[in-house]
Design an enzyme around this catalytic site. Structure first.
Site, PDB file in Angstrom:
ATOM      1  N   ASN A  13       0.826  -1.181  -0.170  1.00  6.58           N
ATOM      2  CA  ASN A  13       0.098   0.137  -0.160  1.00  6.58           C
ATOM      3  C   ASN A  13       0.814   1.338  -0.216  1.00  6.58           C
ATOM      4  OD1 ASN A  13      -1.652   2.116   0.370  1.00  6.58           O
ATOM      5  ND2 ASN A  13      -2.417   1.387   2.646  1.00  6.58           N
ATOM      6  N   LYS A  15       0.077   4.144  -0.333  1.00 12.26           N
ATOM      7  CA  LYS A  15      -0.509   5.657   0.241  1.00 12.26           C
ATOM      8  C   LYS A  15      -0.192   6.527  -0.645  1.00 12.26           C
ATOM      9  CE  LYS A  15      -0.121   3.259   4.692  1.00 12.26           C
ATOM     10  NZ  LYS A  15      -0.027   3.756   6.269  1.00 12.26           N
ATOM     11  N   HIS A  99      -9.353   1.535   4.698  1.00 10.95           N
ATOM     12  CA  HIS A  99      -8.261   1.759   5.546  1.00 10.95           C
ATOM     13  C   HIS A  99      -8.632   2.615   6.658  1.00 10.95           C
ATOM     14  CE1 HIS A  99      -4.232   2.940   6.285  1.00 10.95           C
ATOM     15  NE2 HIS A  99      -3.800   1.708   5.581  1.00 10.95           N
ATOM     16  N   GLU A 101      -7.062   5.192   7.823  1.00 10.85           N
ATOM     17  CA  GLU A 101      -6.563   6.367   7.194  1.00 10.85           C
ATOM     18  C   GLU A 101      -7.696   7.017   6.644  1.00 10.85           C
ATOM     19  OE1 GLU A 101      -2.858   5.969   5.061  1.00 10.85           O
ATOM     20  OE2 GLU A 101      -1.828   5.498   7.270  1.00 10.85           O
ATOM     21  N   GLU A 171      -5.463  -4.637  10.568  1.00  9.00           N
ATOM     22  CA  GLU A 171      -4.468  -3.872  10.602  1.00  9.00           C
ATOM     23  C   GLU A 171      -4.874  -2.893  12.055  1.00  9.00           C
ATOM     24  OE1 GLU A 171      -2.391  -2.657   6.737  1.00  9.00           O
ATOM     25  OE2 GLU A 171      -4.313  -1.048   7.148  1.00  9.00           O
ATOM     26  N   GLY A 177       2.216   2.559  10.478  1.00 13.44           N
ATOM     27  CA  GLY A 177       3.366   3.535  10.317  1.00 13.44           C
ATOM     28  C   GLY A 177       3.858   3.907  11.828  1.00 13.44           C
ATOM     29  N   SER A 217       3.354  -1.982  10.139  1.00 14.08           N
ATOM     30  CA  SER A 217       4.705  -1.991  10.398  1.00 14.08           C
ATOM     31  C   SER A 217       5.324  -3.414  10.164  1.00 14.08           C
ATOM     32  CB  SER A 217       5.033  -1.558  11.822  1.00 14.08           C
ATOM     33  OG  SER A 217       4.569  -0.187  12.073  1.00 14.08           O
TER      34      SER A 217
HETATM   35  P1  PGA Z   1       2.759   0.312   7.487  1.00 18.35           P
HETATM   36  O1  PGA Z   1       1.150   0.636   6.903  1.00 18.35           O
HETATM   37  O2  PGA Z   1       3.273  -0.886   7.070  1.00 18.35           O
HETATM   38  O3  PGA Z   1       3.545   1.625   6.941  1.00 18.35           O
HETATM   39  O4  PGA Z   1       2.531   0.407   9.090  1.00 18.35           O
HETATM   40  C1  PGA Z   1       0.355  -0.358   6.841  1.00 18.35           C
HETATM   41  C2  PGA Z   1      -0.861  -0.065   5.822  1.00 18.35           C
HETATM   42  O5  PGA Z   1      -1.398   1.009   6.406  1.00 18.35           O
HETATM   43  O6  PGA Z   1      -1.503  -0.546   5.340  1.00 18.35           O
END
Ligand code: PGA
Length: 257
Positions: A13, A15, A99, A101, A171, A177, A217
């Site tokens: 992903n 983003k 997601h 976010e 998640e 992140g 992460s």
């Molecule tokens: P990250 O993001 O691996 O940077 O923690 C995962 C995601 O938001 O899908």
């Protein structure tokens, strides 16, 4: 993961990262690293404006391209939005829906997530449905109730055959992140619970065929531990998917299990 019944899928992903030019450069680097032998399914979910470049660059490879969002209507007066038939027509195969976010920053409710899931399925796309609790919710002890609500509402009105085409990504918001990963046990506990929830909706045959990923992460150095668990069938990878060698190291970890 359990390869007998379901696909292992490593999905990146990106983003809001990388231009179309950078997408092309990534593809060249990544394709040079691709192993010749059989490996797990790989999906790259890129920004909407990079989709065309990604499809071109990964044509004739085993990397599928995904989008990061989709509108729930197929066409109409929705300035700035992209519909599921538009994505499908381009050759996009997957789309991330719900997601955290998008839920937190763009007001996506469980009802909207459900409409998007049904729109994606209706256009022949495979939705990657994200669910996960905040740190506060985990500490309050309501993780499982919340996950059940998110899974059940995302799949409302979705048939069993359609559910088989869905990927669920667990998640935990506190791990996205942040560099804080859930332990293998924490992640597996929720992924197993997600499968049980799907079983309660559709029965055992369908539940065992749904791919359930962990995201938050995931990195080359923790991927093997997470992917060793029976109910963790892959990963949704943010930060580490921006670098070809890191993403490939996670794919190798998936292929080891
Ligand atoms: P990250 O993001 O691996 O940077 O923690 C995962 C995601 O938001 O899908």
């Amino acid at each position: 993961m359990n390869r007998r019944y379901r696909k292992t899928i490593i999905a990146g992903n990106w983003k809001m990262n990388k231009t179309a030019t950078a997408t092309k450069a990534f593809a060249e680097e990544f394709k040079a690293l691709l192993p010749k032998s059989k490996w797990c399914d790989v999906v790259l979910c890129v920004p909407a404006v990079d989709i065309a470049a990604a499809l071109r660059a990964f044509k004739d490879s085993r990397v599928a391209i995904g989008a990061q969002n989709v509108h729930f209507e197929s066409s109409g007066a929705y300035t700035g939005e992209v519909s599921a038939p538009m994505l499908a027509d381009l050759g996009v195969r997957y789309v991330i829906v719900g997601h955290s976010e998008r839920r937190a920053l763009f007001g996506e409710t469980d009802a909207i997530v459900n409409r998007k899931v049904r729109a994606a399925l209706g256009a022949g796309l495979n939705p990657i449905i994200c669910v996960g609790e905040s740190l506060e919710q985990r500490e309050m002890g309501v993780t499982m109730e919340l996950i059940a609500l998110q899974v059940k509402s995302a799949l409302a009105g979705v048939s069993g055959e359609q559910a088989r085409r869905c990927v669920i990504a667990y998640e935990p918001i506190w791990a996205i992140g942040t560099g804080k990963t859930a332990t293998g046990e924490q992640a597996a506990e929720v992924c197993t619970f997600i499968r049980a929830t799907i079983r309660s909706l559709y029965g055992a045959r369908i539940a065992r065929s749904v791919t359930i990923q962990y995201g938050g992460s995931m990195k080359p150095d923790n991927a093997a531990e997470l992917l060793a668990h029976e109910d963790i069938d892959g990963g949704l990878i943010g930060g580490a998917s921006l670098q070809a060698d890191q993403l490939m190291a996670i794919i190798h970890a998936a292929n080891q299990n």
